[in-house]
Design a protein around this motif. Structure first.
Motif, PDB file in Angstrom:
ATOM      1  N   UNK A  86       0.772  -1.236   0.000  1.00 58.49           N
ATOM      2  CA  UNK A  86       0.000   0.000   0.000  1.00 58.49           C
ATOM      3  C   UNK A  86       0.803   1.286   0.000  1.00 58.49           C
ATOM      4  N   UNK A  87       1.979   1.302  -0.608  1.00 62.69           N
ATOM      5  CA  UNK A  87       2.725   2.537  -0.769  1.00 62.69           C
ATOM      6  C   UNK A  87       3.475   2.527  -2.077  1.00 62.69           C
ATOM      7  N   UNK A  88       4.219   3.604  -2.366  1.00 61.90           N
ATOM      8  CA  UNK A  88       4.887   3.753  -3.659  1.00 61.90           C
ATOM      9  C   UNK A  88       6.099   2.831  -3.789  1.00 61.90           C
ATOM     10  N   UNK A  89       6.593   2.720  -5.026  1.00 60.11           N
ATOM     11  CA  UNK A  89       7.782   1.902  -5.284  1.00 60.11           C
ATOM     12  C   UNK A  89       8.995   2.475  -4.554  1.00 60.11           C
ATOM     13  N   UNK A  90       9.089   3.792  -4.488  1.00 55.52           N
ATOM     14  CA  UNK A  90      10.214   4.427  -3.785  1.00 55.52           C
ATOM     15  C   UNK A  90      10.156   4.121  -2.288  1.00 55.52           C
ATOM     16  N   UNK A  91       8.961   4.149  -1.728  1.00 57.18           N
ATOM     17  CA  UNK A  91       8.808   3.829  -0.304  1.00 57.18           C
ATOM     18  C   UNK A  91       9.118   2.359  -0.046  1.00 57.18           C
ATOM     19  N   UNK A  92       8.735   1.495  -0.994  1.00 60.54           N
ATOM     20  CA  UNK A  92       9.046   0.067  -0.862  1.00 60.54           C
ATOM     21  C   UNK A  92      10.559  -0.146  -0.867  1.00 60.54           C
ATOM     22  N   UNK A  93      11.249   0.543  -1.756  1.00 63.10           N
ATOM     23  CA  UNK A  93      12.710   0.437  -1.803  1.00 63.10           C
ATOM     24  C   UNK A  93      13.334   0.938  -0.502  1.00 63.10           C
ATOM     25  N   UNK A  94      12.804   2.034   0.020  1.00 59.75           N
ATOM     26  CA  UNK A  94      13.322   2.579   1.275  1.00 59.75           C
ATOM     27  C   UNK A  94      13.112   1.599   2.426  1.00 59.75           C
ATOM     28  N   UNK A  95      11.985   0.893   2.444  1.00 62.68           N
ATOM     29  CA  UNK A  95      11.724  -0.091   3.505  1.00 62.68           C
ATOM     30  C   UNK A  95      12.687  -1.270   3.407  1.00 62.68           C
ATOM     31  N   UNK A  96      12.963  -1.723   2.194  1.00 56.18           N
ATOM     32  CA  UNK A  96      13.906  -2.836   2.011  1.00 56.18           C
ATOM     33  C   UNK A  96      15.314  -2.405   2.438  1.00 56.18           C
ATOM     34  N   UNK A  97      15.714  -1.210   2.055  1.00 56.64           N
ATOM     35  CA  UNK A  97      17.040  -0.708   2.439  1.00 56.64           C
ATOM     36  C   UNK A  97      17.132  -0.565   3.957  1.00 56.64           C
ATOM     37  N   UNK A  98      16.083  -0.041   4.585  1.00 55.84           N
ATOM     38  CA  UNK A  98      16.075   0.090   6.045  1.00 55.84           C
ATOM     39  C   UNK A  98      16.208  -1.279   6.706  1.00 55.84           C
ATOM     40  N   UNK A  99      15.525  -2.276   6.155  1.00 62.10           N
ATOM     41  CA  UNK A  99      15.621  -3.637   6.698  1.00 62.10           C
ATOM     42  C   UNK A  99      17.043  -4.179   6.549  1.00 62.10           C
ATOM     43  N   UNK A 100      17.658  -3.946   5.397  1.00 64.08           N
ATOM     44  CA  UNK A 100      19.021  -4.412   5.177  1.00 64.08           C
ATOM     45  C   UNK A 100      20.006  -3.765   6.154  1.00 64.08           C
ATOM     46  N   UNK A 101      19.839  -2.485   6.388  1.00 65.08           N
ATOM     47  CA  UNK A 101      20.733  -1.782   7.315  1.00 65.08           C
ATOM     48  C   UNK A 101      20.560  -2.332   8.720  1.00 65.08           C
ATOM     49  N   UNK A 102      19.318  -2.517   9.150  1.00 60.77           N
ATOM     50  CA  UNK A 102      19.061  -3.035  10.500  1.00 60.77           C
ATOM     51  C   UNK A 102      19.563  -4.464  10.652  1.00 60.77           C
ATOM     52  N   UNK A 103      19.387  -5.280   9.621  1.00 58.13           N
ATOM     53  CA  UNK A 103      19.895  -6.649   9.679  1.00 58.13           C
ATOM     54  C   UNK A 103      21.420  -6.659   9.757  1.00 58.13           C
ATOM     55  N   UNK A 104      22.056  -5.808   8.971  1.00 55.16           N
ATOM     56  CA  UNK A 104      23.514  -5.734   8.990  1.00 55.16           C
ATOM     57  C   UNK A 104      24.019  -5.346  10.373  1.00 55.16           C
ATOM     58  N   UNK A 105      23.398  -4.336  10.964  1.00 54.13           N
ATOM     59  CA  UNK A 105      23.804  -3.893  12.300  1.00 54.13           C
ATOM     60  C   UNK A 105      23.570  -5.003  13.321  1.00 54.13           C
ATOM     61  N   UNK A 106      22.406  -5.617  13.255  1.00 56.07           N
ATOM     62  CA  UNK A 106      22.058  -6.655  14.228  1.00 56.07           C
ATOM     63  C   UNK A 106      22.986  -7.862  14.109  1.00 56.07           C
ATOM     64  N   UNK A 107      23.249  -8.316  12.901  1.00 55.67           N
ATOM     65  CA  UNK A 107      24.082  -9.505  12.713  1.00 55.67           C
ATOM     66  C   UNK A 107      25.556  -9.222  12.974  1.00 55.67           C
ATOM     67  N   UNK A 108      26.029  -8.054  12.619  1.00 60.24           N
ATOM     68  CA  UNK A 108      27.438  -7.758  12.883  1.00 60.24           C
ATOM     69  C   UNK A 108      27.649  -7.462  14.362  1.00 60.24           C
ATOM     70  N   UNK A 109      26.662  -6.882  15.008  1.00 59.02           N
ATOM     71  CA  UNK A 109      26.769  -6.600  16.444  1.00 59.02           C
ATOM     72  C   UNK A 109      26.814  -7.895  17.244  1.00 59.02           C
ATOM     73  N   UNK A 110      26.022  -8.869  16.858  1.00 57.00           N
ATOM     74  CA  UNK A 110      25.988 -10.137  17.580  1.00 57.00           C
ATOM     75  C   UNK A 110      27.293 -10.906  17.406  1.00 57.00           C
ATOM     76  N   UNK A 111      28.035 -10.601  16.358  1.00 60.25           N
ATOM     77  CA  UNK A 111      29.270 -11.332  16.095  1.00 60.25           C
ATOM     78  C   UNK A 111      30.452 -10.756  16.881  1.00 60.25           C
ATOM     79  N   UNK A 112      30.297  -9.542  17.427  1.00 61.33           N
ATOM     80  CA  UNK A 112      31.397  -8.904  18.156  1.00 61.33           C
ATOM     81  C   UNK A 112      31.351  -9.268  19.634  1.00 61.33           C
ATOM     82  N   UNK A 113      32.489  -9.351  20.273  1.00 60.39           N
ATOM     83  CA  UNK A 113      32.507  -9.530  21.724  1.00 60.39           C
ATOM     84  C   UNK A 113      31.888  -8.316  22.409  1.00 60.39           C
ATOM     85  N   UNK A 114      31.354  -8.483  23.574  1.00 64.78           N
ATOM     86  CA  UNK A 114      30.641  -7.426  24.269  1.00 64.78           C
ATOM     87  C   UNK A 114      31.494  -6.182  24.501  1.00 64.78           C
ATOM     88  N   UNK A 115      32.789  -6.360  24.715  1.00 59.14           N
ATOM     89  CA  UNK A 115      33.628  -5.201  25.028  1.00 59.14           C
ATOM     90  C   UNK A 115      33.912  -4.317  23.824  1.00 59.14           C
TER      91      UNK A 115
END
Length: 88
Positions: A55-84
């Protein structure tokens, strides 16, 4: 020969991700971003088709996919680092 360095394809730079970690990271995404990401990667739909379904434009759909990719990258790379290393 050219002096321009040859870059490796992006697929060579991908690392193996534990499927359980990926699933947890996907479930942490907001619903719309998760659905847009899944429609793009799993169903291989165009951004226009994703926008029509959600229910939104193609540009908004692309922005949602990019936002998901950025969040996944942060989440997966953060989990791979030691806590310190989180505070660097």
């Amino acid at each position: 020969m050219s002096d321009i360095p040859i870059t490796r394809p992006a697929a060579d730079n991908l690392r193996e991700v534990d499927p359980k970690r990926l699933e947890r990271a996907l479930w942490r995404l907001p619903f719309v971003e998760r659905e847009a990401f899944m429609l793009k990667t799993r169903d291989r739909l165009s951004y226009a088709a994703i926008g029509t379904i959600l229910g939104f434009s193609a540009e908004a759909a692309e922005a949602r996919v990019v936002a998901a990719l950025i969040k996944l990258d942060v989440c997966l790379s953060r989990a791979a680092r030691p806590w310190w290393q989180f505070w660097r």
